[in-house]
Write an enzyme that holds these catalytic residues in place. Structure first.
Site, short mmCIF file in Angstrom:
data_model
loop_
_atom_site.label_atom_id
_atom_site.label_comp_id
_atom_site.label_asym_id
_atom_site.label_seq_id
_atom_site.Cartn_x
_atom_site.Cartn_y
_atom_site.Cartn_z
N LYS A 50 0.81 -1.22 0.00
CA LYS A 50 0.00 0.00 0.00
C LYS A 50 0.84 1.27 0.00
O LYS A 50 0.43 2.31 -0.52
CB LYS A 50 -0.93 0.01 1.22
CG LYS A 50 -1.99 -1.07 1.20
CD LYS A 50 -3.06 -0.82 0.15
CE LYS A 50 -4.24 -1.77 0.28
NZ LYS A 50 -5.21 -1.58 -0.82
N GLU B 53 -9.73 5.72 3.22
CA GLU B 53 -10.54 4.62 3.73
C GLU B 53 -9.59 3.46 3.99
O GLU B 53 -8.52 3.39 3.40
CB GLU B 53 -11.59 4.20 2.69
CG GLU B 53 -11.11 3.20 1.63
CD GLU B 53 -10.01 3.72 0.73
OE1 GLU B 53 -9.87 4.93 0.58
OE2 GLU B 53 -9.26 2.88 0.16
N SER C 264 1.50 -9.56 -0.90
CA SER C 264 1.16 -8.14 -0.80
C SER C 264 1.42 -7.55 0.58
O SER C 264 1.65 -6.36 0.72
CB SER C 264 -0.30 -7.92 -1.18
OG SER C 264 -1.14 -8.74 -0.39
#
Lengths: 403, 257
Positions: free
Chosen positions: A98, A120, A386
């Site tokens: 991210k 969010e 991830s």
């Protein structure tokens, strides 16, 4: 890293109006129009600016710790009888892919003259990555998170608070990622001038899906270089990633979209099973619809009400997918599989015991489907890991005896 | 002539448009509320089609949508309820809502049903102007449906002119850049309202968002052809102590008497 440029028209990239085939676009109320239009008009010029690229590159290298390793997982490879590489986004600063996107967007927000950041978050990884870059750049940060997710991802909530962010519980609807996104968009509507919305996934109105995919495309760019060194070729036989909204998947697939020899595999969360009604597999259970400003595949009732998805992993608990992925699915360019909660948990324990890597529950969904591929010994498979599993320890501890 | 145009040809000051969510507070409240609004002296009815994820709305209207959906409201049910309503209700009626349920019904079928029951216009805040002009306008026109566009204080003058040109019936001026039900001071927006007046727009202008009582209604009307009340009305009928018609009457009389 050089921000990916479209030098030719790819059928898998957004067109100038943000459409991937029939998916995408910007379906937004007028209250958001100036914000979104400003972004649409400026984002590519800002991304192309050499000063921006230099600053982005420097932070990715010195702050995030890129390039992330491409690790040949030997014991996993033995088990699945193929060469399996893990792209270690879990080793990034903040523990997930991210941060690639939040670094890019905070630099963009600064150049747009914004003073306040909203975001969010589902699992909390994007919230932590946003809170981190806000601390770094001294910007006010407000993160919306579903009340249910606040409970199940407590460590990430604590990290965001420690980083100085305000975490606002979303108490509407299913109180998960969809509702946190609604609340973030509402905040943006109410604060149209000074606020930038750092959307965390490759969804939302144009230009977000394209912009987020470009920031995340550092993943596939590195995979090409690293494979060249390790295998003497830039393209693998398979690239795999889990997909909720689809940002790590977009980044993993990006530089392979127009390489027909590379099989693209996206893995959705099937919760308790796609037939049980408790699932988040939007391609299997969804129809074309509109969510958060984009036309995509969406889980919904016959009357067009958005239904509440279910997954054990807060990061995949989203009723739609990004429009790029909807187009990959519909065009047949991508293969979409789904992994249940139990398959993901089993994969997490397997990866931990075979390789000494505790993955995020989200990433475990991708690992879980290695068993469903028709692999040959010479096949080179790259799975995007991830994120790491620290935030999921409570769930793993609860399931220690089962696996 | 479309009923909305008829209204403005007859009355172009102090027009009161009231928003209510279909199927709220009870599933079968839709028609009684509409009838009560007409009897109490409202000029126009904006009927909300409930949606699970109403992005542009604040918590009060979102809660009313959630409750309506729990009551069993759906687009199909709404058209059933509206069958024959023109035998008693003469006010222009606009359906306001989000696109997804309409896409699932099919745009053409939706428009057909609107015409069959006697709907006059639509407010679809997410429908992009360019897509409307390229793909929807012909169908809406064919079924006699006016599409009403929104403008906000952040909308550029050039875009206000574009939206005014595309809008039919009236132009919906959002009083401040916000979701519905935010408490903002109307007087702070005077410069924006003045600007709208000076633009000499093609359409009448109704001001919405933040209109909650006689004072805010009067302020809005001083700068426009009228105003739209939503959140305050939903609150009133959601907390109704007496009968629904009496509550509606008291609320509307409190605004216009």
């Amino acid at each position: 890293m050089k921000i990916a440029e479209n030098t030719f028209h790819s059928p898998y990239q957004a067109d100038e109006n943000g459409f991937y085939g029939r998916f995408g676009g910007a379906y937004i109320p007028e209250m958001l129009y100036p914000n979104v239009e400003e972004l649409q008009q400026k984002y590519m010029d800002i991304l192309r600016d050499p000063g921006f690229q230099a600053e982005f590159q420097q932070l990715l290298t010195d702050y995030v710790g890129r390039p992330s390793p491409l690790y040949l997982a030997k014991r996993l490879s033995e088990k699945y009888k193929a060469k399996i590489y893990l792209k270690r986004e879990d080793l990034n600063h903040t523990g997930a892919h991210k941060v690639n996107n939040t670094i890019g967007q905070i630099l963009l927000a600064k150049r747009l003259g914004k003073k306040r950041i909203i975001a969010e978050t589902g699992a909390g990884q994007h919230g932590v990555a946003t809170a981190t870059v806000c601390a770094l750049m001294n910007m006010e940060c407000v993160v919306y998170m579903g009340s249910v997710d606040i409970k199940r991802q407590a460590p990430n909530v604590a990290r965001m608070k420690m980083l100085g962010a305000t975490v606002v519980p979303a108490t509407s609807g299913s109180e998960t990622l969809k509702d946190a996104t609604n609340e973030a968009i509402r905040d943006w509507i109410n604060n149209p001038v000074d606020t930038h919305y750092i959307l965390g996934t490759a969804a939302g109105p144009h230009p977000y899906p394209d912009m987020v995919a470009r920031f995340q495309s550092v993943i596939s760019e590195e995979i090409r270089k690293q494979l060249k060194e390790k295998e003497g070729r830039e393209t693998p036989d398979y690239v795999m990633a889990c997909i909720g909204g689809g940002s790590n998947a977009a980044g993993t697939f990006y530089h392979f979209l127009d390489e027909p020899s590379v099989k693209i595999v996206a893995v959705e969360a099937a919760g308790h099973g796609n037939e049980t009604g408790e699932s988040a597999a939007s391609t299997v259970l969804g129809k074309v619809g509109l969510i958060h400003g984009a036309k995509t595949l969406l889980m919904q009732s016959e009357d067009g009400q958005i239904t509440e998805p279910y997954s054990i992993s807060a990061g995949l608990d989203y009723p739609g997918i990004g429009p790029m992925h909807a187009h990959l699915y519909e065009s047949g360019r991508g293969t979409f599989l789904s992994a249940t909660d139990n398959e993901a948990l089993a994969a997490a324990f397997e990866l931990t015991r075979l390789e000494g890597i505790i993955p995020a529950l989200e990433s475990s969904h991708a690992v879980a489907k290695l068993k469903d591929l028709d692999l040959k010994p010479a096949d080179v498979v790259v799975v995007c890991l991830s994120g790491r599993g620290d935030k999921d320890m409570e769930t793993y501890i609860r399931n220690l005896d089962k696996f | 002539m479309n009923r909305i145009d008829q209204l403005f040809s007859r009355k172009n000051k102090n027009v009161l448009n009231v928003y209510c969510t279909a199927g709220f507070p009870e599933l079968e409240s839709t028609l009684p509320v509409m009838q009560a609004l007409q009897d109490a002296g409202a000029d126009l009815i904006e009927l909300g089609m409930p949606f699970s994820d109403p992005l542009a709305d604040g918590p009060v209207i979102q809660d009313s949508s959630t409750r309506a959906l729990k009551n069993g409201m759906s687009l199909a049910k709404l058209f059933e309820q509206l069958k024959g309503f023109r035998s008693t209700i003469t006010l222009p009626v606009i359906l306001m809502g989000y696109l997804n349920p309409i896409l699932q019904m099919g745009v053409e079928t939706f428009c057909q049903r609107c015409k069959e029951v006697g709907v006059d216009g639509l407010i679809l805040p997410e429908l992009p102007l360019a897509e409307y002009e390229a793909e929807y306008k012909t169908t809406f026109d064919q079924y006699g449906l006016h599409l009403i566009f929104l403008v906000t204080p952040e909308t550029s003058e050039a875009r206000i002119r574009q939206l005014d040109a595309a809008s039919q019936g009236f132009l919906y001026a959002v009083s401040s850049s916000s979701t519905t039900g935010k408490d903002k001071n109307m007087n702070d927006q005077a410069a924006y309202f003045e600007k709208l007046q000076q633009l000499q727009l093609k359409n009448p202008v109704l001001i919405g968002f933040g209109i909650k009582d006689k004072s805010t209604f009067t302020t809005a009307c001083a700068h426009s052809n009228g105003a739209i009340i939503g959140t305050a009305f939903i609150k009133a009928i959601g907390n109704a102590n007496g009968t629904l018609p009496a509550t509606v009457k008291t609320f509307i009389q409190g605004i216009i008497a």
